[in-house]
Write an enzyme that holds these catalytic residues in place. Structure first.
Site, PDB file in Angstrom:
ATOM      1  N   LYS A  59       0.831  -1.205   0.000  1.00  0.00           N
ATOM      2  CA  LYS A  59       0.000   0.000   0.000  1.00  0.00           C
ATOM      3  C   LYS A  59       0.868   1.259   0.000  1.00  0.00           C
ATOM      4  CE  LYS A  59      -3.867  -2.248   2.367  1.00  0.00           C
ATOM      5  NZ  LYS A  59      -4.676  -2.323   3.613  1.00  0.00           N
ATOM      6  N   SER A  75      -0.745   0.758   5.863  1.00  0.00           N
ATOM      7  CA  SER A  75      -0.997  -0.056   7.051  1.00  0.00           C
ATOM      8  C   SER A  75      -1.983  -1.165   6.723  1.00  0.00           C
ATOM      9  CB  SER A  75      -1.535   0.803   8.199  1.00  0.00           C
ATOM     10  OG  SER A  75      -1.665   0.047   9.391  1.00  0.00           O
ATOM     11  N   ASP A  76      -1.877  -2.255   7.450  1.00  0.00           N
ATOM     12  CA  ASP A  76      -2.817  -3.353   7.276  1.00  0.00           C
ATOM     13  C   ASP A  76      -2.905  -4.132   8.579  1.00  0.00           C
ATOM     14  OD1 ASP A  76      -4.395  -4.767   4.967  1.00  0.00           O
ATOM     15  OD2 ASP A  76      -3.525  -6.375   6.169  1.00  0.00           O
ATOM     16  N   GLN A  77      -4.065  -4.712   8.814  1.00  0.00           N
ATOM     17  CA  GLN A  77      -4.260  -5.498  10.031  1.00  0.00           C
ATOM     18  C   GLN A  77      -4.833  -6.868   9.678  1.00  0.00           C
ATOM     19  OE1 GLN A  77      -7.561  -4.779  13.031  1.00  0.00           O
ATOM     20  NE2 GLN A  77      -5.814  -4.045  14.219  1.00  0.00           N
ATOM     21  N   ALA A 112       0.349  -3.973  10.864  1.00  0.00           N
ATOM     22  CA  ALA A 112       1.614  -3.635  10.212  1.00  0.00           C
ATOM     23  C   ALA A 112       1.571  -2.211   9.687  1.00  0.00           C
ATOM     24  CB  ALA A 112       1.893  -4.603   9.069  1.00  0.00           C
TER      25      ALA A 112
END
Length: 207
Positions: A59, A75-77, A112
């Site tokens: 991203k 960001s990613d979860q 992250a």
């Protein structure tokens, strides 16, 4: 006399998540948002933490390619239940399945983070793990929660900043906003490494 903050690179949040936008607004610095347009499908055999890290970087790089002069936050979860990735449910039925599987269990939410600048080649990343102990839930409780909160855009169906907090027995984290979707302690730290110190950008006001 009011002191003006020093100039800095434009800041872009590479996300369309309103939760991440609202969190970043807490730092009181100007930023824009941009949709990264990244395929979030896990790779075969990809571990939950590795998936979160890969997507956060993807991203960041995707948006930085369009805005090379900016500092870009990606960001990613991903929720991790015994090595199984639980992403955004997207539907009521899938959310029921997730919460039934999580009931009475410990789940690790890997949030992250990546900060990328195309012009300078700067890339930094980190991940904030949050261990969550989910209480034992009945099907009636799951239905009531889902109908009230409709958390279908939240990893693991756990909207902890809302009614989802009632699903939990305990939270263990060193970055308190990580579970909501953007670990602000780590965000501020990576931005400093990229040349943007949040506290240096706050204008002084007369006493």
């Amino acid at each position: 006399m009011t002191a003006h903050p020093p100039p800095h690179r434009p800041l872009i949040l590479g996300s369309t998540s309103r939760y991440r936008r609202e969190l970043l607004e807490r730092l009181r610095i100007p930023f824009d948002t941009a949709a990264p347009g990244v395929d979030e499908t896990p790779l075969p055999g990809e571990a939950p933490e590795a998936l979160a890290r890969r997507l956060a970087l993807a991203k960041g790089h995707a948006v930085a390619a369009r805005f090379p002069e900016a500092l870009v936050i990606g960001s990613d979860q991903v929720a991790d239940l015994d090595g199984q990735s639980l992403g955004k449910p997207g539907s009521h039925e899938r959310a029921v399945e997730q919460l039934r599987a999580m009931s009475g269990r410990t789940v690790v939410f890997h949030t992250a983070l990546a900060v990328v600048c195309g012009a300078t080649g700067f890339v930094a990343e980190d991940v904030a793990p949050v261990r969550v102990r989910v209480r034992a839930l009945s099907d009636v409780q799951i239905e009531r929660y889902l109908r009230a909160e409709q958390p279908y855009d939240c990893a693991g169906s756990a909207k902890a900043e809302g009614l989802g907090i009632a699903l939990l027995d305990a939270i263990d984290s060193d970055d308190p906003t990580a579970l909501i979707g953007l670990p602000l302690i780590r965000t501020a730290a990576l931005l400093r490494r990229g040349g943007l110190d949040v506290l240096n950008l706050i204008a002084e006001t007369p006493r």
